[in-house]
Design an enzyme around this catalytic site. Structure first.
Site, PDB file in Angstrom:
ATOM      1  N   SER A 124       0.719  -1.173   0.205  1.00 57.08           N
ATOM      2  CA  SER A 124      -0.053  -0.232   0.062  1.00 57.08           C
ATOM      3  C   SER A 124       0.753   1.328   0.014  1.00 57.08           C
ATOM      4  O   SER A 124       1.971   1.044   0.426  1.00 57.08           O
ATOM      5  CB  SER A 124      -0.861   0.102   1.285  1.00 57.08           C
ATOM      6  N   TYR A 148      -1.724  -1.091  11.117  1.00 56.81           N
ATOM      7  CA  TYR A 148      -1.967  -1.580   9.517  1.00 56.81           C
ATOM      8  C   TYR A 148      -0.887  -1.701   8.761  1.00 56.81           C
ATOM      9  O   TYR A 148      -0.290  -2.336   8.139  1.00 56.81           O
ATOM     10  CB  TYR A 148      -3.344  -1.006   9.196  1.00 56.81           C
ATOM     11  N   LYS A 152       1.988  -4.120   6.856  1.00 57.23           N
ATOM     12  CA  LYS A 152       2.515  -3.857   5.193  1.00 57.23           C
ATOM     13  C   LYS A 152       3.882  -3.950   4.895  1.00 57.23           C
ATOM     14  O   LYS A 152       4.559  -4.551   4.202  1.00 57.23           O
ATOM     15  CB  LYS A 152       1.593  -2.710   4.618  1.00 57.23           C
TER      16      LYS A 152
HETATM   17  P1  NAD Z   1     -11.056  -7.077   1.448  1.00 53.90           P
HETATM   18  O1  NAD Z   1     -11.185  -7.007   2.753  1.00 53.90           O
HETATM   19  O2  NAD Z   1     -11.974  -6.882   0.468  1.00 53.90           O
HETATM   20  O3  NAD Z   1     -10.233  -8.381   0.952  1.00 53.90           O
HETATM   21  C1  NAD Z   1      -9.428  -9.239   1.831  1.00 53.90           C
HETATM   22  C2  NAD Z   1      -9.837 -10.549   1.584  1.00 53.90           C
HETATM   23  O4  NAD Z   1      -9.107 -11.247   2.700  1.00 53.90           O
HETATM   24  C3  NAD Z   1     -11.160 -10.835   2.296  1.00 53.90           C
HETATM   25  O5  NAD Z   1     -12.009 -11.323   1.597  1.00 53.90           O
HETATM   26  C4  NAD Z   1     -10.807 -11.271   3.703  1.00 53.90           C
HETATM   27  O6  NAD Z   1     -12.134 -12.380   4.135  1.00 53.90           O
HETATM   28  C5  NAD Z   1      -9.769 -12.175   3.667  1.00 53.90           C
HETATM   29  N1  NAD Z   1      -9.047 -12.533   4.675  1.00 53.90           N
HETATM   30  C6  NAD Z   1      -8.573 -11.566   5.706  1.00 53.90           C
HETATM   31  N2  NAD Z   1      -7.801 -12.116   6.734  1.00 53.90           N
HETATM   32  C7  NAD Z   1      -7.883 -13.779   6.367  1.00 53.90           C
HETATM   33  C8  NAD Z   1      -7.268 -14.640   6.403  1.00 53.90           C
HETATM   34  N3  NAD Z   1      -6.569 -14.796   7.996  1.00 53.90           N
HETATM   35  N4  NAD Z   1      -7.223 -15.924   6.035  1.00 53.90           N
HETATM   36  C9  NAD Z   1      -7.851 -16.100   4.595  1.00 53.90           C
HETATM   37  N5  NAD Z   1      -8.552 -14.860   4.363  1.00 53.90           N
HETATM   38  C10 NAD Z   1      -8.451 -13.682   5.069  1.00 53.90           C
HETATM   39  O7  NAD Z   1      -9.800  -5.876   1.011  1.00 53.90           O
HETATM   40  P2  NAD Z   1      -9.408  -5.283  -0.424  1.00 53.90           P
HETATM   41  O8  NAD Z   1      -9.605  -4.080  -0.398  1.00 53.90           O
HETATM   42  O9  NAD Z   1      -9.729  -6.260  -1.460  1.00 53.90           O
HETATM   43  O10 NAD Z   1      -7.779  -5.658   0.021  1.00 53.90           O
HETATM   44  C11 NAD Z   1      -6.840  -6.531  -0.560  1.00 53.90           C
HETATM   45  C12 NAD Z   1      -5.472  -6.323  -0.079  1.00 53.90           C
HETATM   46  O11 NAD Z   1      -4.968  -5.168  -0.732  1.00 53.90           O
HETATM   47  C13 NAD Z   1      -5.462  -6.322   1.515  1.00 53.90           C
HETATM   48  O12 NAD Z   1      -4.246  -6.838   1.737  1.00 53.90           O
HETATM   49  C14 NAD Z   1      -5.247  -4.679   1.514  1.00 53.90           C
HETATM   50  O13 NAD Z   1      -4.549  -4.592   2.919  1.00 53.90           O
HETATM   51  C15 NAD Z   1      -4.647  -4.341   0.534  1.00 53.90           C
HETATM   52  N6  NAD Z   1      -4.847  -3.053   0.255  1.00 53.90           N
HETATM   53  C16 NAD Z   1      -6.131  -2.349   0.010  1.00 53.90           C
HETATM   54  C17 NAD Z   1      -6.306  -1.112  -0.377  1.00 53.90           C
HETATM   55  C18 NAD Z   1      -7.863  -0.514  -0.353  1.00 53.90           C
HETATM   56  O14 NAD Z   1      -7.856   0.742  -0.260  1.00 53.90           O
HETATM   57  N7  NAD Z   1      -8.866  -1.353  -0.499  1.00 53.90           N
HETATM   58  C19 NAD Z   1      -5.231  -0.332  -0.423  1.00 53.90           C
HETATM   59  C20 NAD Z   1      -3.829  -0.909  -0.360  1.00 53.90           C
HETATM   60  C21 NAD Z   1      -3.611  -2.022   0.038  1.00 53.90           C
HETATM   61  N1  UFG Z   2     -12.214  11.475   3.762  1.00 56.70           N
HETATM   62  C1  UFG Z   2     -13.572  12.278   4.209  1.00 56.70           C
HETATM   63  N2  UFG Z   2     -14.404  11.657   4.488  1.00 56.70           N
HETATM   64  C2  UFG Z   2     -14.857  10.291   4.585  1.00 56.70           C
HETATM   65  C3  UFG Z   2     -13.703   9.610   4.396  1.00 56.70           C
HETATM   66  C4  UFG Z   2     -12.653  10.116   3.818  1.00 56.70           C
HETATM   67  O1  UFG Z   2     -13.008  13.274   3.933  1.00 56.70           O
HETATM   68  O2  UFG Z   2     -15.685   9.844   5.200  1.00 56.70           O
HETATM   69  C5  UFG Z   2     -11.230  11.817   3.085  1.00 56.70           C
HETATM   70  C6  UFG Z   2      -9.926  11.683   3.763  1.00 56.70           C
HETATM   71  O3  UFG Z   2      -9.634  12.456   4.902  1.00 56.70           O
HETATM   72  C7  UFG Z   2      -8.711  11.460   2.729  1.00 56.70           C
HETATM   73  C8  UFG Z   2      -9.475  10.948   1.464  1.00 56.70           C
HETATM   74  O4  UFG Z   2     -10.912  11.262   1.884  1.00 56.70           O
HETATM   75  O5  UFG Z   2      -8.248  12.989   2.408  1.00 56.70           O
HETATM   76  C9  UFG Z   2      -9.366   9.669   1.330  1.00 56.70           C
HETATM   77  O6  UFG Z   2      -9.662   8.944   2.384  1.00 56.70           O
HETATM   78  P1  UFG Z   2      -9.785   7.276   2.476  1.00 56.70           P
HETATM   79  O7  UFG Z   2     -10.213   7.027   3.929  1.00 56.70           O
HETATM   80  O8  UFG Z   2     -10.653   6.945   1.386  1.00 56.70           O
HETATM   81  O9  UFG Z   2      -8.454   6.747   1.965  1.00 56.70           O
HETATM   82  P2  UFG Z   2      -6.703   6.951   2.565  1.00 56.70           P
HETATM   83  O10 UFG Z   2      -6.126   7.619   1.651  1.00 56.70           O
HETATM   84  O11 UFG Z   2      -6.998   7.569   4.007  1.00 56.70           O
HETATM   85  O12 UFG Z   2      -6.172   5.356   2.808  1.00 56.70           O
HETATM   86  C10 UFG Z   2      -6.672   4.536   1.780  1.00 56.70           C
HETATM   87  C11 UFG Z   2      -6.679   3.210   2.536  1.00 56.70           C
HETATM   88  C12 UFG Z   2      -5.383   2.765   3.323  1.00 56.70           C
HETATM   89  C13 UFG Z   2      -4.187   2.813   2.323  1.00 56.70           C
HETATM   90  C14 UFG Z   2      -4.211   4.205   1.435  1.00 56.70           C
HETATM   91  C15 UFG Z   2      -3.246   4.053   0.446  1.00 56.70           C
HETATM   92  O13 UFG Z   2      -7.542   3.251   3.676  1.00 56.70           O
HETATM   93  O14 UFG Z   2      -5.583   1.755   3.774  1.00 56.70           O
HETATM   94  O15 UFG Z   2      -5.440   4.463   1.068  1.00 56.70           O
HETATM   95  O16 UFG Z   2      -3.301   2.878  -0.420  1.00 56.70           O
HETATM   96  F1  UFG Z   2      -3.148   2.430   2.995  1.00 56.70           F
END
Ligand code: NAD
Ligand code: UFG
Length: 336
Positions: A124, A148, A152
């Protein structure tokens, strides 16, 4: 090629399964369903007209890996499984370190025993902490501000050490910026539990009338309109990035790291405006105090992924909002 997708029924995982199946890969999904529903995989099958294998299992369960590796000849693992809520990670650090870090170590040990040494990992942009300048390049200093993010960075370091010790391992670390949107069929999308933390799922719940207004967390940041700026990327573009990474694994690349973002930054108010256009109604919002831990601006320099993976984000903010709205309006209660 057969790919094991951990966390494959989740948001990014399900979209990646679609792209894998459409590109001719065989797919095995392992997910404990702690934050997703098996219905997403039924929809993946519906979209692609192809089948996949599913194991409801936890990545901390060694026997589950033994079973999967004995029943399938896996070529590579795409590792999405993990807990991902920043706020929750501050309240439950033990759960986050156990699930994400210990789970990954157990998985890698079982991969080694099975001779599976190719992995693509979901990292991330959070590992860049508070960047001094933008756009962010892969060689910027790394730091984290919450458990979190720490998981990562730890996993990145663990996978790097594994590659350093045994050059047969190929490790691709993908640092995602802010994934949003949904598959254009409207059949799969993000289905957060409870009240969403992230901006886009929150905005779409306001648009559909399940929440009254968006809290804009701060309008006194050093940005064009004072609200936070992020690099939002269409989840399908992100999913395609994983296909390119799997293709790269075939060259035995060693250890590589790539930003997956668009290189464009949008403010919170711009997002609300774009989403209002996509759904055809005003999305109400109120300016609220800053959310602790948020940074002003974050967007990627994604030129390395273009150069080395031949990957580039295709979709713009309009399509991200339109596709999210289609998913939200066709599935007001997600997969339930
Ligand atoms: P998500 O929660 O939809 O998907 C994660 C999946 O992993 C879920 O289906 C959950 O049930 C499964 N899971 C969690 N712990 C587990 C375990 N111990 N064993 C088996 N399954 C397990 O999240 P997502 O948004 O699809 O994210 C996928 C990956 O990308 C995550 O590792 C997350 O940290 C990373 N990521 C997400 C974002 C974002 O903004 N969505 C940004 C950067 C990185
Ligand atoms: N924000 C609002 N109101 C809300 C939610 C968010 O104003 O209800 C604003 C935040 O302050 C920020 C922007 O919208 O300025 C984006 O916020 P998000 O929570 O959607 O995303 P972040 O950038 O904070 O973080 C996300 C994931 C993290 C990841 C990161 C980079 O939550 O896990 O993107 O990938 F690490």
């Amino acid at each position: 090629m057969k790919i094991l997708v951990t966390g494959g029924s989740g948001y990014i995982g399900s979209h990646t399964c679609v792209e894998l199946l459409n590109s001719g890969y065989e797919v095995v999904v392992m997910d404990n369903l702690c934050n997703s529903s098996e219905e997403s995989l039924n929809r993946v099958k519906q979209i692609t007209g192809k089948d996949l294998a599913f194991y409801k299992a936890d990545i901390t369960d060694r026997d589950a890996f033994k079973k999967i590796f004995s029943e399938h000849k896996i070529d590579a693992v795409i590792h999405f499984a993990g807990l991902k809520a920043v706020g929750e990670s501050c309240e439950k650090p033990i759960e986050y370190y156990f699930n994400n870090v210990a789970g990954t170590v157990i998985m890698c040990d079982e991969m080694r025993k099975a001779g599976v040494k190719n992995i693509v990992f979901s990292s991330s942009a959070t590992v860049y902490g508070k960047p001094k300048t933008v756009p962010i390049k892969e060689d910027f200093p790394l730091s984290t501000t919450n458990p979190y993010g720490a998981t990562k960075l730890m996993i990145e370091n663990i996978l790097t050490d594994i590659h350093t010790a045994d050059k047969e391992w190929n490790v691709i670390l993908l640092r995602y910026f802010n994934p949003i949107g949904a598959h254009e069929s409207g059949l799969i999308g993000e289905d957060p539990n409870g009240i969403p933390n992230n901006l886009l799922p929150y905005v779409s719940k306001v648009a559909i009338g399940q929440l009254p207004f968006v809290n804009v967390w701060g309008n006194d940041y050093e940005t064009k309109d004072g609200t936070g700026v992020r690099d939002y990327i269409h989840v399908v573009d992100l999913a395609v990035g994983h296909i390119r990474a799997v293709e790269k694994l075939k060259e035995n690349p060693g250890r590589k790291v790539y930003n997956l973002g668009t290189g464009n930054g949008y403010s919170v108010l711009e997002i609300i405006e774009n989403f209002s256009k996509a759904c055809g109604k005003d999305v109400p919002y109120k300016i609220a105090p800053r959310r602790p831990g948020d940074i002003d601006v974050c967007y990627a320099d994604a030129s390395l992924a273009k150069e080395e993976l031949g990957w580039e984000a295709k979709f713009g903010i309009d399509k991200m909002c339109e596709d999210l709205w289609r998913w939200q309006s066709k599935n007001p209660n997600g997969y339930k």
